[in-house]
Design an enzyme around this catalytic site. Structure first.
Site, PDB file in Angstrom:
ATOM      1  N   GLY A  11     -69.258 -48.315  77.339  1.00 44.13           N
ATOM      2  CA  GLY A  11     -68.458 -48.292  78.553  1.00 44.13           C
ATOM      3  C   GLY A  11     -69.264 -48.469  79.815  1.00 44.13           C
ATOM      4  CB  VAL A  55     -71.255 -47.220  60.851  1.00 46.79           C
ATOM      5  CG1 VAL A  55     -71.020 -46.100  59.841  1.00 46.79           C
ATOM      6  CG2 VAL A  55     -72.660 -47.127  61.428  1.00 46.79           C
ATOM      7  CB  ALA A  85     -66.526 -38.870  76.132  1.00 42.61           C
ATOM      8  CB  ALA A  96     -73.455 -40.481  74.351  1.00 44.66           C
ATOM      9  CD1 TRP A 118     -64.889 -51.146  70.276  1.00 44.00           C
ATOM     10  CD2 TRP A 118     -64.834 -51.858  68.158  1.00 44.00           C
ATOM     11  NE1 TRP A 118     -65.962 -50.599  69.622  1.00 44.00           N
ATOM     12  CE2 TRP A 118     -65.955 -51.017  68.328  1.00 44.00           C
ATOM     13  CE3 TRP A 118     -64.584 -52.428  66.903  1.00 44.00           C
ATOM     14  CZ2 TRP A 118     -66.826 -50.732  67.289  1.00 44.00           C
ATOM     15  CZ3 TRP A 118     -65.458 -52.148  65.869  1.00 44.00           C
ATOM     16  CH2 TRP A 118     -66.561 -51.306  66.055  1.00 44.00           C
ATOM     17  CD  GLU A 166     -73.079 -51.170  70.369  1.00 42.25           C
ATOM     18  OE1 GLU A 166     -72.015 -51.820  70.411  1.00 42.25           O
ATOM     19  OE2 GLU A 166     -73.127 -49.937  70.567  1.00 42.25           O
ATOM     20  CB  ALA A 167     -70.216 -52.160  66.525  1.00 43.57           C
ATOM     21  CB  THR A 181     -65.654 -39.846  80.937  1.00 46.81           C
ATOM     22  OG1 THR A 181     -65.231 -41.190  80.644  1.00 46.81           O
ATOM     23  CG2 THR A 181     -64.444 -38.941  81.015  1.00 46.81           C
ATOM     24  CG  HIS A 233     -62.003 -42.277  82.277  1.00 43.72           C
ATOM     25  ND1 HIS A 233     -61.502 -41.951  83.525  1.00 43.72           N
ATOM     26  CD2 HIS A 233     -62.842 -43.317  82.474  1.00 43.72           C
ATOM     27  CE1 HIS A 233     -62.016 -42.770  84.434  1.00 43.72           C
ATOM     28  NE2 HIS A 233     -62.827 -43.612  83.816  1.00 43.72           N
TER      29      HIS A 233
END
Length: 567
Positions: free
Chosen positions: A90, A223, A529, A16, A65, A36-37, A540, A495
């Protein structure tokens, strides 16, 4: 780094977030920052395992992660649960199924209060997100992400026989499963072209998009907290390369996914007030739906050893070859709630096509779980509790899907196309067939030899390598699988959805309105999502791209078709 001010600050560069950054920055007046991490994957420097049309990247722990775990079924111990941490999220590590879902999915969204998600509305946004090379739209603009299918002439023999057996049970072939709501056998649409994965990073964050002066991309930036002025979010605090600094924004858009978006909200005091107080967090908005309504698809795998004549051709670097949509027919359950899929390769190494997998899954679950905080610290992973099978309607349908796969695998022509079939234990996925480094190369060489050895040796070696796998009853032996064995083999797909659900303000589980704005807080939206009220009957990724296209147009205040050209 000093304070940076922007119009839109997008947190998360996944499926997204990449869409949001590209679409919003298309307006020169909008200053956009994307945080973005994980690592960036810019054009010309995208790792080969991410570009691969076989999902090799899912085997690379650097893209995930660390330490995330999830409880799958109530009462069980948590298991590792991988979630992407890399540009594209993803979409950079997934199996690349490109499914839209069913009109009934989005009718349920509309019923929950998600305005503007009728089938015609979402179809237009799907068309913007996907460029189906097998079904081009003549004379129309093209979507952003290439979608292709494994050509029928490349299908392995075991899939051809599976299709024939499915036809014998009344499942016709659908040329385009995304254009019908019927149960059918189909070639699996995949988010890739002939040579490269169609990640959101590749397809939306193009060279041209990245060259925009009004777009700043900050990879490897985590963040740590939202920043407030009263009840208005005015930015975020981040840490990057050991440096902590603030980013100011007129609007913050969380696109961190259904696990991390609700965690960010709860750490900021937006969530169930009682839970937050127990962790020493001052409530800013008491929305008990934050982190609740967690949904996912439950799946399981049967592994098949294949003789040379029935394998995918060795040069074809594809994963899912075909699928079968089916309906359980149980009371109060929607049509098209079951899915089977045939995987022709399990490894990027030479033995990868010697083994295939048939998956069965529940694609319209009713069970819901929760994401909760274990600590107020952003350094501590949230708790993930899927509670699959809690709803009494789900277990019977998991069994329906598995028994359908069993029945097809036992059809004489299908059974003749493989050597052995095993039900894999829960969580047994691609990483179980693959190891890295020198040890992995040696194991792969051994696997190649064993999988092409006489049947007795092959069966013995497989049972030693995977002692918890259950042989499927058939011409080569094996016991009848029990319901308990089938239910104990389920695992959650990648998902997660629903934890910041869109809905009406009076709905206690609703977190955002149909403009993606968080109830009770100004300057803050969620687009990923997590806002799906109901998980779609599809993987998804493509629905998330659709949703982000919808959100970008709604936030910019333009018709959904305004961003017709690729980013």
């Amino acid at each position: 780094m000093g304070t940076v001010t922007t119009d839109f600050l997008v947190v998360g560069g996944g499926s997204a977030g990449a869409v949001m950054a590209a679409r919003l920055s298309a307006h020169p007046a909008h200053r956009v920052v994307l945080v973005e991490a994980g690592d960036d994957t810019p054009p010309g420097a995208t790792p080969a395992d991410i570009e691969d049309t076989f999902p090799s990247s899912t085997l690379n722990p650097h893209y995930f992660w660390p330490g995330l775990q999830a409880m799958v079924v109530s009462g069980e111990a948590p298991r590792p649960y991988p979630q992407a941490r890399v540009m594209g999220g993803g979409s950079s590590i997934m199996g690349m199924f490109a499914l839209r879902g069913l009109p009934s999915d989005y009718a349920r969204w509309t019923a929950a209060g998600a305005r503007g998600f009728g089938w015609d509305d979402v179809a237009a946004c799907f068309d913007k997100a996907g460029d189906d090379h097998d079904h081009p739209r003549n004379g129309m603009w093209r979507g952003a992400c290439p979608i292709t299918r494994t050509p029928r002439e490349q299908w392995p023999e075991f899939v051809r026989r599976f299709e024939h057996a499915a036809a014998g049970l009344g499942f016709p072939f659908a040329d385009d499963i995304n254009a019908t709501a019927d149960d059918a056998f189909f070639a699996m649409p995949a988010s890739c072209d002939d040579n490269t994965r169609s990640s959101s990073a590749r397809c939306y964050l193009t060279r041209e998009v990245r060259a925009r002066e009004n777009l700043t991309i900050l990879p490897n930036t985590c963040v740590t907290s939202l920043r407030f002025d009263g009840h208005r979010v005015v930015g975020v605090n981040v840490i990057r390369k050991g440096e902590t600094f603030a980013l100011d924004a007129h609007e913050v858009i969380l696109s961190a996914g259904a696990i991390h978006s609700p965690a960010i909200l709860m750490r900021a005091g937006i969530g169930p007030a009682d839970d937050l107080v127990r962790l020493g967090i001052k409530p800013m908005a008491d929305r008990r739906g934050v982190g609740r309504n967690l949904q996912n698809h439950a799946y399981q795998f049967f592994a098949l050893t294949l003789p040379r004549a029935t394998r995918l051709q060795a040069h074809v670097r594809r994963f899912a070859v075909a699928g079968l949509r089916a309906s359980s027919g149980l009371p109060d359950c929607p049509a098209g709630d079951l899915m089977l899929f045939m995987l022709g390769r399990v490894s990027p190494r030479a033995f990868g096509t010697d083994v295939a997998m048939v998956g069965s899954a529940l694609y319209a679950p009713f069970s819901t779980g929760a994401v909760t905080l274990a600590s107020a610290s952003p350094q501590v992973n949230p708790r993930i509790d899927f509670r699959m099978l809690d709803d009494p309607r789900d277990a019977p349908r998991v069994l329906k899907a598995a028994r359908l796969a069993e029945r097809l695998l036992r059809e004489p022509a299908v059974a003749a196309s493989y050597g052995e079939a095993f039900l894999l234990p829960a969580g047994m996925a691609l990483n179980q067939f693959n190891r890295s480094g020198v040890a992995g190369a040696l194991i792969a060489a051994g696997a190649k030899a064993v999988l092409n050895s006489p049947a007795a040796l092959r069966r013995r070696a497989f049972s030693l390598a995977f002692p918890e796998a259950q042989p499927l009853a058939g011409p080569h032996g094996g016991a009848q699988l029990s319901d308990a064995q089938l239910l104990s083999s389920i695992a959650p797909m990648g998902h997660p959805a629903g934890t910041c659900a869109m809905g009406r303000e009076g709905d206690p589980l609703a977190v955002v309105d149909d403009g993606y704005r968080v109830y009770g807080i100004d300057g803050l939206r969620v687009v990923d999502a997590s806002v799906m009220p109901v998980i779609p009957s599809a993987n998804t990724h493509l629905p998330t791209l659709m949703l982000a296209e919808h959100a970008a147009a709604r936030i910019a205040g333009v018709p959904a078709t305004a961003f017709a050209e690729p980013a």
